[in-house]
Design a protein around this motif. Structure first.
Motif, PDB file in Angstrom:
ATOM      1  N   LEU A   1      -4.915  -5.085 -14.863  1.00 22.55           N
ATOM      2  CA  LEU A   1      -3.930  -4.012 -14.975  1.00 22.55           C
ATOM      3  C   LEU A   1      -3.159  -3.818 -13.680  1.00 22.55           C
ATOM      4  O   LEU A   1      -3.743  -3.737 -12.592  1.00 22.55           O
ATOM      5  CB  LEU A   1      -4.618  -2.704 -15.355  1.00 22.55           C
ATOM      6  N   THR A   2      -1.861  -3.720 -13.797  1.00 22.26           N
ATOM      7  CA  THR A   2      -0.989  -3.421 -12.664  1.00 22.26           C
ATOM      8  C   THR A   2      -0.830  -1.913 -12.543  1.00 22.26           C
ATOM      9  O   THR A   2      -0.564  -1.232 -13.538  1.00 22.26           O
ATOM     10  CB  THR A   2       0.392  -4.068 -12.859  1.00 22.26           C
ATOM     11  N   VAL A   3      -0.998  -1.403 -11.316  1.00 28.27           N
ATOM     12  CA  VAL A   3      -0.849   0.026 -11.065  1.00 28.27           C
ATOM     13  C   VAL A   3       0.242   0.217 -10.014  1.00 28.27           C
ATOM     14  O   VAL A   3       0.174  -0.347  -8.918  1.00 28.27           O
ATOM     15  CB  VAL A   3      -2.167   0.662 -10.572  1.00 28.27           C
ATOM     16  N   SER A   4       1.257   0.995 -10.348  1.00 32.34           N
ATOM     17  CA  SER A   4       2.365   1.246  -9.430  1.00 32.34           C
ATOM     18  C   SER A   4       2.807   2.697  -9.576  1.00 32.34           C
ATOM     19  O   SER A   4       2.310   3.426 -10.441  1.00 32.34           O
ATOM     20  CB  SER A   4       3.537   0.299  -9.725  1.00 32.34           C
ATOM     21  N   TYR A   5       3.753   3.115  -8.734  1.00 34.48           N
ATOM     22  CA  TYR A   5       4.217   4.500  -8.830  1.00 34.48           C
ATOM     23  C   TYR A   5       5.698   4.602  -8.476  1.00 34.48           C
ATOM     24  O   TYR A   5       6.276   3.706  -7.837  1.00 34.48           O
ATOM     25  CB  TYR A   5       3.377   5.424  -7.941  1.00 34.48           C
ATOM     26  N   GLY A   6       6.286   5.697  -8.912  1.00 35.57           N
ATOM     27  CA  GLY A   6       7.670   6.013  -8.594  1.00 35.57           C
ATOM     28  C   GLY A   6       7.754   7.437  -8.085  1.00 35.57           C
ATOM     29  O   GLY A   6       6.851   8.253  -8.319  1.00 35.57           O
ATOM     30  N   THR A   7       8.816   7.750  -7.384  1.00 38.90           N
ATOM     31  CA  THR A   7       9.018   9.099  -6.853  1.00 38.90           C
ATOM     32  C   THR A   7      10.408   9.599  -7.218  1.00 38.90           C
ATOM     33  O   THR A   7      11.322   8.819  -7.494  1.00 38.90           O
ATOM     34  CB  THR A   7       8.861   9.115  -5.322  1.00 38.90           C
ATOM     35  N   ASN A   8      10.519  10.919  -7.244  1.00 36.36           N
ATOM     36  CA  ASN A   8      11.825  11.571  -7.445  1.00 36.36           C
ATOM     37  C   ASN A   8      12.528  11.090  -8.708  1.00 36.36           C
ATOM     38  O   ASN A   8      13.743  10.904  -8.737  1.00 36.36           O
ATOM     39  CB  ASN A   8      12.723  11.366  -6.228  1.00 36.36           C
ATOM     40  N   GLY A   9      11.742  10.859  -9.775  1.00 43.11           N
ATOM     41  CA  GLY A   9      12.321  10.493 -11.058  1.00 43.11           C
ATOM     42  C   GLY A   9      12.678   9.037 -11.227  1.00 43.11           C
ATOM     43  O   GLY A   9      13.274   8.662 -12.247  1.00 43.11           O
TER      44      GLY A   9
ATOM     45  N   TYR B   1       6.911   1.166  -6.181  1.00 34.20           N
ATOM     46  CA  TYR B   1       5.973   1.219  -5.068  1.00 34.20           C
ATOM     47  C   TYR B   1       4.542   0.849  -5.500  1.00 34.20           C
ATOM     48  O   TYR B   1       4.139   1.067  -6.641  1.00 34.20           O
ATOM     49  CB  TYR B   1       5.974   2.611  -4.445  1.00 34.20           C
ATOM     50  N   ASN B   2       3.779   0.311  -4.509  1.00 27.53           N
ATOM     51  CA  ASN B   2       2.438  -0.204  -4.789  1.00 27.53           C
ATOM     52  C   ASN B   2       1.366   0.567  -4.023  1.00 27.53           C
ATOM     53  O   ASN B   2       1.656   1.366  -3.125  1.00 27.53           O
ATOM     54  CB  ASN B   2       2.346  -1.680  -4.406  1.00 27.53           C
ATOM     55  N   PHE B   3       0.113   0.284  -4.385  1.00 31.20           N
ATOM     56  CA  PHE B   3      -1.045   0.872  -3.717  1.00 31.20           C
ATOM     57  C   PHE B   3      -1.819  -0.212  -2.971  1.00 31.20           C
ATOM     58  O   PHE B   3      -1.600  -1.413  -3.171  1.00 31.20           O
ATOM     59  CB  PHE B   3      -1.982   1.529  -4.740  1.00 31.20           C
ATOM     60  N   GLU B   4      -2.717   0.227  -2.125  1.00 28.69           N
ATOM     61  CA  GLU B   4      -3.695  -0.690  -1.554  1.00 28.69           C
ATOM     62  C   GLU B   4      -4.730  -1.037  -2.621  1.00 28.69           C
ATOM     63  O   GLU B   4      -4.922  -0.306  -3.596  1.00 28.69           O
ATOM     64  CB  GLU B   4      -4.402  -0.046  -0.357  1.00 28.69           C
ATOM     65  N   GLY B   5      -5.396  -2.168  -2.445  1.00 28.78           N
ATOM     66  CA  GLY B   5      -6.499  -2.516  -3.320  1.00 28.78           C
ATOM     67  C   GLY B   5      -7.679  -1.592  -3.091  1.00 28.78           C
ATOM     68  O   GLY B   5      -7.679  -0.760  -2.173  1.00 28.78           O
ATOM     69  N   THR B   6      -8.708  -1.707  -3.924  1.00 22.67           N
ATOM     70  CA  THR B   6      -9.905  -0.877  -3.768  1.00 22.67           C
ATOM     71  C   THR B   6     -11.141  -1.762  -3.665  1.00 22.67           C
ATOM     72  O   THR B   6     -11.198  -2.852  -4.230  1.00 22.67           O
ATOM     73  CB  THR B   6     -10.083   0.086  -4.959  1.00 22.67           C
ATOM     74  N   ASP B   7     -12.120  -1.262  -2.926  1.00 22.57           N
ATOM     75  CA  ASP B   7     -13.391  -1.967  -2.803  1.00 22.57           C
ATOM     76  C   ASP B   7     -14.112  -1.965  -4.152  1.00 22.57           C
ATOM     77  O   ASP B   7     -14.192  -0.924  -4.824  1.00 22.57           O
ATOM     78  CB  ASP B   7     -14.255  -1.277  -1.734  1.00 22.57           C
ATOM     79  N   GLY B   8     -14.636  -3.102  -4.557  1.00 20.29           N
ATOM     80  CA  GLY B   8     -15.260  -3.225  -5.867  1.00 20.29           C
ATOM     81  C   GLY B   8     -16.516  -2.413  -6.034  1.00 20.29           C
ATOM     82  O   GLY B   8     -16.942  -2.144  -7.166  1.00 20.29           O
ATOM     83  N   THR B   9     -17.122  -1.993  -4.932  1.00 17.31           N
ATOM     84  CA  THR B   9     -18.367  -1.221  -5.005  1.00 17.31           C
ATOM     85  C   THR B   9     -18.128   0.271  -4.832  1.00 17.31           C
ATOM     86  O   THR B   9     -18.589   1.090  -5.632  1.00 17.31           O
ATOM     87  CB  THR B   9     -19.361  -1.701  -3.938  1.00 17.31           C
ATOM     88  N   THR B  10     -17.373   0.629  -3.772  1.00 22.12           N
ATOM     89  CA  THR B  10     -17.183   2.047  -3.458  1.00 22.12           C
ATOM     90  C   THR B  10     -15.930   2.644  -4.082  1.00 22.12           C
ATOM     91  O   THR B  10     -15.826   3.862  -4.231  1.00 22.12           O
ATOM     92  CB  THR B  10     -17.092   2.240  -1.944  1.00 22.12           C
ATOM     93  N   GLY B  11     -14.964   1.805  -4.412  1.00 23.56           N
ATOM     94  CA  GLY B  11     -13.692   2.305  -4.930  1.00 23.56           C
ATOM     95  C   GLY B  11     -12.753   2.812  -3.859  1.00 23.56           C
ATOM     96  O   GLY B  11     -11.669   3.329  -4.166  1.00 23.56           O
ATOM     97  N   LYS B  12     -13.122   2.670  -2.572  1.00 25.22           N
ATOM     98  CA  LYS B  12     -12.281   3.132  -1.470  1.00 25.22           C
ATOM     99  C   LYS B  12     -11.147   2.143  -1.210  1.00 25.22           C
ATOM    100  O   LYS B  12     -11.237   0.961  -1.557  1.00 25.22           O
ATOM    101  CB  LYS B  12     -13.132   3.282  -0.206  1.00 25.22           C
TER     102      LYS B  12
END
Length: 362
Positions: A272-280, A286-297
């Motif tokens: 799954l691709t996760v992205s975001y937009g701002t101000n409509g 825009y993208n996010f950082e990846g997450t650790d597979g164990t902690t989710g951080k």
């Protein structure tokens, strides 16, 4: 049939409210011998408890006559009768001895009775302008600001229907056409929409009916007399799309800084691709950082598919999604999240929360 002042008639639409039966779309043949007449604008109410006597004149209710429109459906909720025409809905107050027009809602009519349904919470109906809901106090547009006007109008046509599944408290709005019809599904508890493809695959479909077990059923094909039932079970598809509303957090004129988008989920989500937009901005650039597979951080590096395959389905797993470029989520007025791509049928989302801070007003 009664005295010379009574109707001998057939009725197209019926609604019961406070021991009074209201009928419309009346084909009338009066006892005075004047012959049959269609009354497309007329609604008649009985006296309390007298469901088979429809006296003329004294109980006639005409809120708008000769307007080029005709009554399509009636619905009753909370001492109100909702009279639907094709282009307008009239809200009629029946709390007193004489009924009166309380409000008029232009652009909120329906094309046929199957586009209106009663729920535990009120009356729902739909047309090309949106999906509407009356809760006894006000009329709301459930699709406004959640589904684009172009997507909604493209979904609806003259065959679209509205049904309510009591066991899951969901409103189902079918797409048009005769085969492989799609559906928008509104959760009355979560106040959110979902889109389901090809859920009505048969080439014929009757109106929705709620059976004695509070299940939503319909006949799929008149030739084989088969009844189908709405189910909340996962379907065998890998296509997945979630777009949140454009969230201004109740303060649209104030700048914010977005720190995290937190998702709790389980199942296979690594495609799954996760992205975001701002101000409509609905391009979601825009993208996010990846997450650790164990902690989710957050992992510290950009990743367009930051979720993982969580095979332990006995608990919810958490992911803290941090914007990969902090300036892109700073000094923004609104925020919108998109999750799309492919996922296994065991994938579920429990909740999504946003961590943010209002900026000082300068």
């Amino acid at each position: 049939e009664g005295s010379d002042n009574s109707y001998r008639a057939s009725f197209g639409h019926v609604s019961l409210n406070d021991r009074k039966l209201y009928v419309s779309k009346i084909f009338q043949n009066k006892n005075d011998g004047r012959g049959p007449t269609w009354h497309r604008d007329l609604m008649i109410g009985t006296s309390p408890g007298e469901y088979d006597i429809y006296p003329t004149k004294s109980n006639d209710i005409v809120v708008a006559s000769e307007d080029g429109d005709s009554i399509v459906a009636l619905a009753s909720y909370a001492d109100r009768i909702m009279q639907f025409k094709k282009n307008v809905m009239y809200l009629i107050n029946v709390t007193k001895s004489a009924e009166f027009l309380e409000d008029t809602f232009r652009g909120k009519g329906v094309l046929h009775p199957g586009a209106v349904c009663k729920t535990d919470f009120g009356i729902a109906w739909a047309n090309t302008n949106g999906c509407f809901f009356y809760d006894g106090r006000q009329v709301q547009n459930l699709s406004d600001m959640k589904i684009s006007d172009s997507d909604w109008s493209g979904h609806m046509d003259t065959n679209s229907q509205v049904g309510f599944h009591p066991n899951s408290r969901k409103i189902i709005v079918t797409g048009g056409g005769t085969n492989n019809r799609h559906a928008y599904v509104f959760d009355l508890v979560l106040k959110s929409w979902a889109y389901m493809s090809n859920v009505f695959a048969n080439n014929e479909k009757t109106n929705f009916v709620v059976d004695a077990n509070q299940e939503l059923v319909w006949m799929a094909n008149a030739d084989d007399n088969s009844f189908l039932k709405w189910t909340e079970s996962p379907v065998s598809t890998t296509s997945f799309l979630v777009e949140t509303k454009d969230m201004d957090f109740g303060d649209p004129s104030r700048r914010k800084k977005i720190y995290r988008a937190r998702i709790s989920y389980k199942g296979d989500a690594d495609g799954l691709t996760v992205s975001y937009g701002t101000n409509g901005d609905t391009d979601f650039p825009y993208n996010f950082e990846g997450t650790d597979g164990t902690t989710g951080k957050p992992s510290g590096s950009t990743e367009t598919t930051p979720l993982h395959d969580k095979t332990d389905l006995t608990k919810w797993h958490h992911a803290e999604l941090k914007p990969d470029v902090s300036s892109e989520s700073n000094n923004v007025y609104s925020f919108q999240l998109k999750i799309s791509g492919t996922a296994d049928t065991d994938f579920e989302i429990n909740d999504i929360s946003i961590v943010y801070r209002n900026k000082n007003i300068k």
